[in-house]
Design an enzyme around this catalytic site. Sequence first.
Site, PDB file in Angstrom:
ATOM      1  N   HIS A   1      43.923  44.756  73.113  1.00  0.00           N
ATOM      2  CA  HIS A   1      44.618  43.685  73.824  1.00  0.00           C
ATOM      3  C   HIS A   1      43.596  42.695  74.365  1.00  0.00           C
ATOM      4  O   HIS A   1      42.582  43.105  74.922  1.00  0.00           O
ATOM      5  CB  HIS A   1      45.417  44.285  74.995  1.00  0.00           C
TER       6      HIS A   1
ATOM      7  N   GLY B   1      58.456  28.364  46.198  1.00  0.00           N
ATOM      8  CA  GLY B   1      57.757  29.638  46.246  1.00  0.00           C
ATOM      9  C   GLY B   1      56.385  29.475  46.871  1.00  0.00           C
ATOM     10  O   GLY B   1      56.105  28.481  47.544  1.00  0.00           O
TER      11      GLY B   1
ATOM     12  N   ARG C   1      54.022  30.294  37.205  1.00  0.00           N
ATOM     13  CA  ARG C   1      52.987  30.324  36.177  1.00  0.00           C
ATOM     14  C   ARG C   1      53.452  31.207  35.026  1.00  0.00           C
ATOM     15  O   ARG C   1      54.111  32.227  35.245  1.00  0.00           O
ATOM     16  CB  ARG C   1      51.665  30.853  36.745  1.00  0.00           C
TER      17      ARG C   1
ATOM     18  N   ALA D   1      45.966  37.987  42.639  1.00  0.00           N
ATOM     19  CA  ALA D   1      44.613  38.343  42.215  1.00  0.00           C
ATOM     20  C   ALA D   1      44.296  39.794  42.537  1.00  0.00           C
ATOM     21  O   ALA D   1      43.690  40.507  41.727  1.00  0.00           O
ATOM     22  CB  ALA D   1      43.594  37.421  42.890  1.00  0.00           C
TER      23      ALA D   1
ATOM     24  N   LYS E   1      36.638  31.955  27.816  1.00  0.00           N
ATOM     25  CA  LYS E   1      36.477  30.620  27.224  1.00  0.00           C
ATOM     26  C   LYS E   1      36.130  29.555  28.256  1.00  0.00           C
ATOM     27  O   LYS E   1      35.585  28.507  27.926  1.00  0.00           O
ATOM     28  CB  LYS E   1      37.753  30.214  26.480  1.00  0.00           C
TER      29      LYS E   1
ATOM     30  N   GLY F   1      35.774  34.255  36.586  1.00  0.00           N
ATOM     31  CA  GLY F   1      36.533  34.188  37.835  1.00  0.00           C
ATOM     32  C   GLY F   1      37.943  33.695  37.634  1.00  0.00           C
ATOM     33  O   GLY F   1      38.826  33.965  38.444  1.00  0.00           O
TER      34      GLY F   1
ATOM     35  N   GLY G   1      38.191  33.562  22.484  1.00  0.00           N
ATOM     36  CA  GLY G   1      38.382  34.755  21.666  1.00  0.00           C
ATOM     37  C   GLY G   1      39.790  34.888  21.139  1.00  0.00           C
ATOM     38  O   GLY G   1      40.739  34.319  21.696  1.00  0.00           O
TER      39      GLY G   1
END
Length: 462
Positions: A439, A181, A267, A314, A39, A43, A118
């Site tokens: 190193h 958080g 979330r 993700a 909608k 992404g 949808g």
Amino acid sequence: MANDASTVFDLVILGGGSGGYAAALRAAQLGLDVALIEKDKLGGTCLHRGCIPTKALLHAGEIADQAREGSEFGVKTTFEGIDIEGVHKYKDGVVSGLYKGLQGLIASRKVTYVTGEGRLSSPTSVDVNGQRYTGRHILLATGSVPKSLPGLEIDGNRVISSDHALVLDRVPKSAVVLGGGVIGVEFASAWKSFGADITIVEALPHLVPVEDENSSKLLERAFRKRGINFSLGSRFSGVEYTADGVKVSLENGKTFEAELLLVAVGRGPVSQGLGYEEAGVAMDRGYVLVDEYMRTNVPTISAVGDLVPTLQLAHVGFAEGMLVAERLAGLNPVPVDYDGVPRVTYCHPEVASVGITEAKAKELYGADKVVALKYNLAGNGKSKILKTAGEIKLVQVRDGAVVGVHMVGDRMGEQVGEAQLIYNWEALPAEVAQLVHAHPTQNEALGEAHLALAGKPLHSHD
């Protein structure tokens, strides 16, 4: 609803974020006919309102800090301030480039892309824009939105979410960040670098509370040094407007005044009103319940990403989406080991981990069976050059594999790849110790930590 041969697919995916588009790309690659419905923008949260834009802000903050601190390296630099329009132009340019690339990928794999809101109309169909798309299988991937607390209204003005923070037209003079958080500490870190006065409020005893306690304490020490204030162990009780900002109250009686309150308490899943319950999909507190193969209780429906109660990352969405695609294509994918997923908080300094905490290891194996070792980055040449501080902590089952790697320090997110291999391949300290690390790199700190755990420390004390 209209339905014809052009709207019948092997797989119909509702949601074009990380989990949804990964499933679409992999399924199409494996020869399935795929419809992807979104909608908003392809992404999803990660690309447009999460991972990518927040890390761009954090990098801009890093540049600001470097400008302030140039004299420490013998470089004459001055910091003249933040051009927030310029910061947004840079951030949006990064997002735009990735967005165009992703659109091209979807088109190249011949995925049918549908823009519109949808709704699941049956166990094998999704309705959008007055059209019905039927699939042999349906994948729900509708993601998440910022949460708030009961009675706390996010007005987008003085009380804002991370979505608002990403498009804020100014650097706030001061802010209270509700939630310690990942989201909370990342915004706190970026805004502090931009020059804001920050206070984090976290109800639990530590910042980044899901991390190993040692990592939390190291981050708290670093934030104190940076002048980022925080209040731990007391719950939020209310907020009221003042003449020029907000006044935040805690249950312990403390109050904090600032220009803004950023609500960063996590979330929640996007699942209401989308037809899931009507189709018989089992749910809990808005999350869709799935098994290890991302199957719901309805045989034709799977679900992935922030919509399901797994890690809200993700790269977890990518993995879950690909798993579903491969399962539907007849392959035999391995379920995701969530303990083996790398976790990174991109504040300054970064916090990175893979595997389990020391406390969890003791719970699983017994305190007498767990060995923990800390390697201080003060012994690492490249970290000295970068002027970063922190530690790498290893958690091992005695005489067995390393089951946890916990790292704090600048750029530690770039070291978590090897840590992921160490955990997931159940490496013994001696096996890692025999590998030669370059190193001077920060990566060799992982090697040095394993040398010490194997009983042959080099640049560290016995």
